[in-house]
Design an enzyme around this catalytic site. Sequence first.
Site, PDB file in Angstrom:
ATOM      1  N   GLU A   1      -6.618  24.856  -6.130  1.00  0.00           N
ATOM      2  CA  GLU A   1      -5.773  23.818  -5.468  1.00  0.00           C
ATOM      3  C   GLU A   1      -6.090  22.706  -4.635  1.00  0.00           C
ATOM      4  O   GLU A   1      -5.551  22.438  -3.792  1.00  0.00           O
ATOM      5  CB  GLU A   1      -4.899  24.979  -4.848  1.00  0.00           C
TER       6      GLU A   1
ATOM      7  N   ASP B   1      -6.135  20.343   0.130  1.00  0.00           N
ATOM      8  CA  ASP B   1      -6.220  21.583  -0.474  1.00  0.00           C
ATOM      9  C   ASP B   1      -4.736  22.190   0.112  1.00  0.00           C
ATOM     10  O   ASP B   1      -4.565  22.075   1.159  1.00  0.00           O
ATOM     11  CB  ASP B   1      -7.310  22.311   0.227  1.00  0.00           C
TER      12      ASP B   1
END
Length: 180
Positions: free
Chosen positions: A97, A53
């Site tokens: 993300e 992430d």
Amino acid sequence: MMINLRNVVDLRRLAHTDTLTNTNNRGHFMELLEETLQNSKSISSPLTLILFDLDYFKLVNDTYGHAVGDDVLRMVSTVVNSFGLRQTDFWGRLGGEEFAIVLSETHMTDSVAVVERLRNALSDKEFKYGKGNFHITASFGVAENMPSDDSLTLLKRADNAMYKAKAEGRNRACFASNLA
């Protein structure tokens, strides 16, 4: 009625691909993970799941705008695609993300070098925006399959390791214990 095969192929690609990063979308990634995990179990072969992430990505969107954020996500795709994954490995964007990579026939201990190379490649990438520059880092969680794992439990263990990496300061990798 005649079916146009090109349209069928295009629809299949759209159904399986994240259009921003041009990699597997979450649904297709999870299908591939489940299939690969079952194959791995049937031949008693290791499999490592890497979840990562981007750190403070909301700040990128808030500071530079969503178009720059999209550029960052596309850059992640470029970095991973140029990384030299094997044909038996695959990856995808799980959402926002967050990304995941599967290294088939790979023990977690053998994935350490891969994770560190990728972490460094991402953090070394410089973004230029106007007169300013910035870097992106990522936090990684890594888990190796266990006999009792299905795709969701394996993903959960990698996710827990990733959140541990974030809690320990970000821009690092944490490895899930393989103890039941």
